[in-house]
Design a protein around this motif. Structure first.
Motif, PDB file in Angstrom:
ATOM      1  N   GLY A 150       0.820  -1.204   0.000  1.00  0.00           N
ATOM      2  CA  GLY A 150       0.000   0.000   0.000  1.00  0.00           C
ATOM      3  C   GLY A 150       0.853   1.253   0.000  1.00  0.00           C
ATOM      4  N   ARG A 151       0.235   2.368  -0.379  1.00  0.00           N
ATOM      5  CA  ARG A 151       0.921   3.656  -0.369  1.00  0.00           C
ATOM      6  C   ARG A 151      -0.075   4.755  -0.049  1.00  0.00           C
ATOM      7  NH1 ARG A 151       2.969   7.443  -5.254  1.00  0.00           N
ATOM      8  NH2 ARG A 151       0.709   7.740  -5.245  1.00  0.00           N
ATOM      9  N   PHE A 152       0.341   5.676   0.816  1.00  0.00           N
ATOM     10  CA  PHE A 152      -0.464   6.837   1.167  1.00  0.00           C
ATOM     11  C   PHE A 152       0.368   8.074   0.886  1.00  0.00           C
ATOM     12  CE2 PHE A 152      -1.612  10.115   4.324  1.00  0.00           C
ATOM     13  CZ  PHE A 152      -2.947  10.292   3.982  1.00  0.00           C
ATOM     14  N   ALA A 153      -0.186   9.027   0.150  1.00  0.00           N
ATOM     15  CA  ALA A 153       0.551  10.240  -0.196  1.00  0.00           C
ATOM     16  C   ALA A 153      -0.359  11.449  -0.055  1.00  0.00           C
ATOM     17  CB  ALA A 153       1.086  10.158  -1.628  1.00  0.00           C
ATOM     18  N   LEU A 154       0.217  12.549   0.401  1.00  0.00           N
ATOM     19  CA  LEU A 154      -0.557  13.790   0.500  1.00  0.00           C
ATOM     20  C   LEU A 154       0.312  14.975   0.128  1.00  0.00           C
ATOM     21  CD1 LEU A 154       0.159  15.653   3.263  1.00  0.00           C
ATOM     22  CD2 LEU A 154      -0.927  13.709   4.367  1.00  0.00           C
ATOM     23  N   ALA A 155      -0.332  15.969  -0.435  1.00  0.00           N
ATOM     24  CA  ALA A 155       0.310  17.237  -0.760  1.00  0.00           C
ATOM     25  C   ALA A 155      -0.567  18.351  -0.205  1.00  0.00           C
ATOM     26  CB  ALA A 155       0.480  17.391  -2.265  1.00  0.00           C
ATOM     27  N   TYR A 156       0.030  19.237   0.571  1.00  0.00           N
ATOM     28  CA  TYR A 156      -0.718  20.334   1.182  1.00  0.00           C
ATOM     29  C   TYR A 156      -0.066  21.653   0.793  1.00  0.00           C
ATOM     30  CZ  TYR A 156      -2.909  23.373   4.638  1.00  0.00           C
ATOM     31  OH  TYR A 156      -3.612  24.390   5.255  1.00  0.00           O
ATOM     32  N   ARG A 157      -0.845  22.519   0.137  1.00  0.00           N
ATOM     33  CA  ARG A 157      -0.343  23.811  -0.301  1.00  0.00           C
ATOM     34  C   ARG A 157      -0.608  24.852   0.788  1.00  0.00           C
ATOM     35  NH1 ARG A 157      -2.559  21.018  -4.027  1.00  0.00           N
ATOM     36  NH2 ARG A 157      -4.637  21.885  -3.715  1.00  0.00           N
ATOM     37  N   LEU A 158       0.466  25.201   1.502  1.00  0.00           N
ATOM     38  CA  LEU A 158       0.340  26.200   2.561  1.00  0.00           C
ATOM     39  C   LEU A 158      -0.065  27.549   1.993  1.00  0.00           C
ATOM     40  CD1 LEU A 158       3.458  25.380   4.770  1.00  0.00           C
ATOM     41  CD2 LEU A 158       1.064  25.007   5.358  1.00  0.00           C
ATOM     42  N   ASP A 159       0.488  27.873   0.843  1.00  0.00           N
ATOM     43  CA  ASP A 159       0.129  29.076   0.103  1.00  0.00           C
ATOM     44  C   ASP A 159       0.494  28.821  -1.343  1.00  0.00           C
ATOM     45  OD1 ASP A 159       2.958  29.660  -0.169  1.00  0.00           O
ATOM     46  OD2 ASP A 159       2.890  30.493   1.851  1.00  0.00           O
ATOM     47  N   GLU A 160       0.424  29.847  -2.170  1.00  0.00           N
ATOM     48  CA  GLU A 160       0.685  29.653  -3.595  1.00  0.00           C
ATOM     49  C   GLU A 160       2.117  29.235  -3.883  1.00  0.00           C
ATOM     50  OE1 GLU A 160      -0.399  33.124  -5.725  1.00  0.00           O
ATOM     51  OE2 GLU A 160      -2.564  32.884  -5.417  1.00  0.00           O
ATOM     52  N   ALA A 161       3.027  29.464  -2.935  1.00  0.00           N
ATOM     53  CA  ALA A 161       4.441  29.201  -3.195  1.00  0.00           C
ATOM     54  C   ALA A 161       5.006  28.034  -2.400  1.00  0.00           C
ATOM     55  CB  ALA A 161       5.265  30.455  -2.893  1.00  0.00           C
ATOM     56  N   THR A 162       4.247  27.461  -1.465  1.00  0.00           N
ATOM     57  CA  THR A 162       4.806  26.463  -0.551  1.00  0.00           C
ATOM     58  C   THR A 162       3.957  25.201  -0.542  1.00  0.00           C
ATOM     59  OG1 THR A 162       5.599  28.266   0.860  1.00  0.00           O
ATOM     60  CG2 THR A 162       5.644  26.040   1.782  1.00  0.00           C
ATOM     61  N   ILE A 163       4.614  24.059  -0.671  1.00  0.00           N
ATOM     62  CA  ILE A 163       3.936  22.761  -0.658  1.00  0.00           C
ATOM     63  C   ILE A 163       4.600  21.851   0.356  1.00  0.00           C
ATOM     64  CG2 ILE A 163       3.322  20.712  -2.014  1.00  0.00           C
ATOM     65  CD1 ILE A 163       3.442  22.394  -4.506  1.00  0.00           C
ATOM     66  N   LEU A 164       3.796  21.227   1.180  1.00  0.00           N
ATOM     67  CA  LEU A 164       4.258  20.162   2.061  1.00  0.00           C
ATOM     68  C   LEU A 164       3.903  18.829   1.419  1.00  0.00           C
ATOM     69  CD1 LEU A 164       3.099  21.453   5.578  1.00  0.00           C
ATOM     70  CD2 LEU A 164       5.382  21.621   4.567  1.00  0.00           C
ATOM     71  N   ARG A 165       4.842  17.881   1.436  1.00  0.00           N
ATOM     72  CA  ARG A 165       4.597  16.573   0.851  1.00  0.00           C
ATOM     73  C   ARG A 165       4.907  15.483   1.871  1.00  0.00           C
ATOM     74  NH1 ARG A 165       4.404  17.604  -4.785  1.00  0.00           N
ATOM     75  NH2 ARG A 165       5.650  19.407  -5.427  1.00  0.00           N
ATOM     76  N   ALA A 166       4.117  14.417   1.813  1.00  0.00           N
ATOM     77  CA  ALA A 166       4.365  13.260   2.670  1.00  0.00           C
ATOM     78  C   ALA A 166       3.963  12.007   1.916  1.00  0.00           C
ATOM     79  CB  ALA A 166       3.586  13.369   3.976  1.00  0.00           C
ATOM     80  N   GLN A 167       4.734  10.941   2.126  1.00  0.00           N
ATOM     81  CA  GLN A 167       4.468   9.670   1.460  1.00  0.00           C
ATOM     82  C   GLN A 167       4.905   8.532   2.372  1.00  0.00           C
ATOM     83  OE1 GLN A 167       5.288   7.972  -2.977  1.00  0.00           O
ATOM     84  NE2 GLN A 167       7.126   8.541  -1.864  1.00  0.00           N
TER      85      GLN A 167
END
Length: 655
Positions: free
Chosen positions: A429-446
């Motif tokens: 299995g795999r779980f991934a998320l991307a969260y855009r804090l604002d237009e210029a910043t992205i948090l990623r987790a996998q």
């Protein structure tokens, strides 16, 4: 060793650590991160992208030279063009990396551990590269523990019919020629590339050990893609490639070619058999061919979008080697001695992989659901002068992936169940998320689990064991990406990978088919963790800096290449539009704190390369590329040769 005249610290002081052409625009589409095409800003996975423009900028001929500049990727080449070349992604070696060319799995099913040899691949017909990192077994099945390399060959980008030609000559009598043609209309698209590469090369055995003869290489390749959209909306297509190569290589041990056909006493053999580096060597030869085909169809039935494909990949390798002949222990009455003869042997490896894949996508609960099923069969046939071996295995998989956007948060959940004909079922299995804090910043987790099924060789050869279980892995990576002003960005990713039931060759194992020494499971857990930093800095409107740094820490219970990657990898690149028609780049790659070679320290190295590209107008370009600019003496793999300074010039034209 010669010391590189460029100070790494001085280059890095110009801006934050980080990558240029390979950093992806936030709205760029990536095809490998999920089961469907996804915007880069909406995936939690880390993907490196190299475009056709990037490839033209560097002018690289060897595909491995493109890979070694990417963050988290290390390359080990055993000699010149055509020699065995493996990569590691975040320290996970080549047998943990899936490789797809136009949707065809090209990893070699005849290899000791299934992997792809990047030494056979050039950039001539490549238009795009994606390197997906982290455990991806939930998407791609067995072996995709460290990541997946996805390669796309020439594709039409403009309406009408267009042609291209390219020619390169350079050091070591290297010649590369290619011709491409594309066509794009409302309902048709097609592309074809023909290429030829040849080089006298240099000694695959290290010249510092006294080996001076060159090992040559020659490759002919054809790749194609054709697709048509029918009046009912169904899209059908066929793509594939065929290639044939011949390369010379140096054996680990050899007997002089003057011994061929002669009757020798054992004393003569023992007195004459020497290792590489003892002053004399000769070439043995590898002839290799491979063919891949993929037929596909895409269509809709109501709310469900379907994709169906059938693939076939075949590979064959024949090694021509000088060895002790089969008339072992013949007796000479006249002299009263036992002896043997040295003969040229042919050892052939044939492999085939066939597969069928179906995927269906539909909207569900505010998101997108994709269900799929696939089947593949791998077989190999090895013919030696002393032994033959044939075996095959098959795998059936079912999978599902659900993606949904919740405002600035994008979530992906992927699950796969796979049944192997030898060891049974396995889930990943795999779980991934991307969260855009604002237009210029992205948090990623996998986070994901993965597995590697034992190869047919590990299972069924004289050195294998049918009792082997698949290796099991767990992976987590966390990252942040921020875009500053245009042309300036920074990305940081921490990663962790652990593997249990690692398979390794144990020379002391008992009860093997050959009596002693075979593949077995390594007890305990082997781990990797580290940090990637990459980014770009716009120094001026015409001057840009890009850099990447990777720190990798290893812990293993196995006496294996699992831990054979440098602790520190650095790639720095400075690019400039020197004039409106002249573009320049200079790049530095450095490997530091390299692991010992069975107790012997391995020296660090730094390489500088540079490219000048001149726009001649009317779709024509000329370029000059210099590799190993400061003539550094180094070894990527101990005992194997590397090139000194090499200069190449080329012309490209599109019309």
């Amino acid at each position: 060793m010669k010391k590189t005249a460029v100070s790494l610290l001085a280059l890095l002081a110009a801006g934050p650590l980080p990558l240029q052409a390979q950093d992806i625009a936030l709205d760029e589409i990536v095809v490998s991160a999920n089961l469907s095409e996804t915007e880069a800003s909406r995936t939690g996975a880390t993907v490196e992208v190299v475009t056709a423009d990037d490839l033209r900028s560097t002018g690289d001929l060897r595909f491995s030279d493109v890979l070694r500049r990417l963050p988290g990727v290390s390359v080990n080449t055993r000699g010149g063009m055509g020699s065995q070349t493996g990569i590691a992604i975040r320290g996970a070696s080549q047998n943990y990396v899936g490789v797809l060319v136009d949707g065809i799995d090209v990893t070699d099913p005849t290899a000791t551990q299934v992997a792809f040899d990047f030494g056979q691949l050039t950039t001539v017909d490549v238009s795009r590269l994606e390197v997906l990192k982290g455990s991806q077994s939930a998407l791609y099945g067995s072996g995709a523990v460290g990541g997946v390399v996805t390669i796309t060959t020439l594709r039409p980008t403009e309406e009408g019919t267009h042609q291209s030609v390219a020619a390169e000559i350079g050091s070591q009598n290297t010649v590369a020629l290619s011709y491409g043609i594309t066509h794009l209309s409302d309902d048709w698209e097609a592309a074809l590339t023909l290429s030829h590469v040849q080089s006298d090369g240099f000694s695959n055995a290290s010249e510092s050990d006294g080996n001076t003869e060159a090992d040559g290489y020659e490759l002919d390749r054809l790749s194609f893609h054709v697709a048509r959209t029918l009046q009912n909306g169904v899209r059908i297509g066929l793509n594939g490639f065929t290639e044939k190569s011949e390369s010379e290589y140096d054996p680990g041990y050899y007997l002089p070619s003057s011994f061929l056909g002669r009757r020798l006493t054992f004393d003569e053999i023992l007195a004459s058999e020497v290792r590489l580096g003892d002053g004399e060597s000769y070439d043995e030869r590898l002839e290799r061919s491979s063919t891949g085909l993929r037929a596909f169809a895409e269509f809709d039935t109501g709310p469900v979008s379907h994709s169906v494909s059938v693939t076939d990949f075949r590979t064959e390798r024949t090694y021509f080697e000088n060895e002790v002949g089969p008339d072992y222990l013949d007796y000479d009455i006249a002299t009263g001695t036992y002896g043997t003869r040295i003969v040229q042997t042919e050892n052939t490896y044939k492999g085939r992989r066939t597969g069928v894949n179906w995927q269906g996508g539909f909207d569900l609960a505010g998101g997108r659901m994709i269900l799929g099923a696939d089947w593949k069969n791998e077989d190999f046939d090895q013919r030696f002068d002393w032994d033959d071996l044939s075996a095959d295995s098959s795998t059936t998989g079912v999978l599902g992936e659900f993606t949904r956007s919740l405002g600035d948060l994008d979530l992906t959940l992927s699950l796969r169940h796979e049944d192997h004909s030898t060891f049974g079922g396995f889930d990943s299995g795999r779980f991934a998320l991307a969260y855009r804090l604002d237009e210029a910043t992205i948090l990623r987790a996998q986070a994901g689990t993965g597995y590697r099924a034992p190869s047919n060789y590990e299972l069924f050869s004289d050195f294998g064991s049918a009792d082997l279980d698949p290796e099991q892995s767990r992976n987590v990576d966390l990252g942040i990406e921020h875009a500053f002003a245009e042309g300036t960005s920074l990305r940081a990713t921490a990663f962790f990978l652990e593997v249990e039931e690692l398979i390794d060759f144990n020379p002391n194992a008992m009860g093997c088919a050959v009596g002693r020494g075979c593949y077995s499971q390594v007890p305990g857990t082997s781990r990797r963790s580290g940090l990637e930093l990459s980014g770009t800095l716009a120094l001026t409107e015409t001057l840009g800096l890009a850099a990447a740094y990777t720190y990798t820490d290893s812990a293993t219970n196995a006496a294996t290449t699992w831990a054979s990657v440098p602790r520190h990898l650095v790639a720095v690149e400075l690019t400039s539009d020197l004039t409106p028609t002249l573009h320049g780049r200079i790049g530095l790659t450095t490997a530091m704190d390299r692991p010992d070679d069975f107790g012997t320290p391995v020296e660090n190295y730094s390489l500088v390369d540079a490219t000048l590209t001149k726009d001649l107008g009317a779709g024509r370009e000329a370029y000059l590329r210099v590799e190993n600019l400061f003539d550094e003496e180094y070894e990527q793999v101990p005992g194997y040769g590397t090139s000194g300074r090499a200069v190449f010039a080329g012309l490209r034209a599109r019309f």
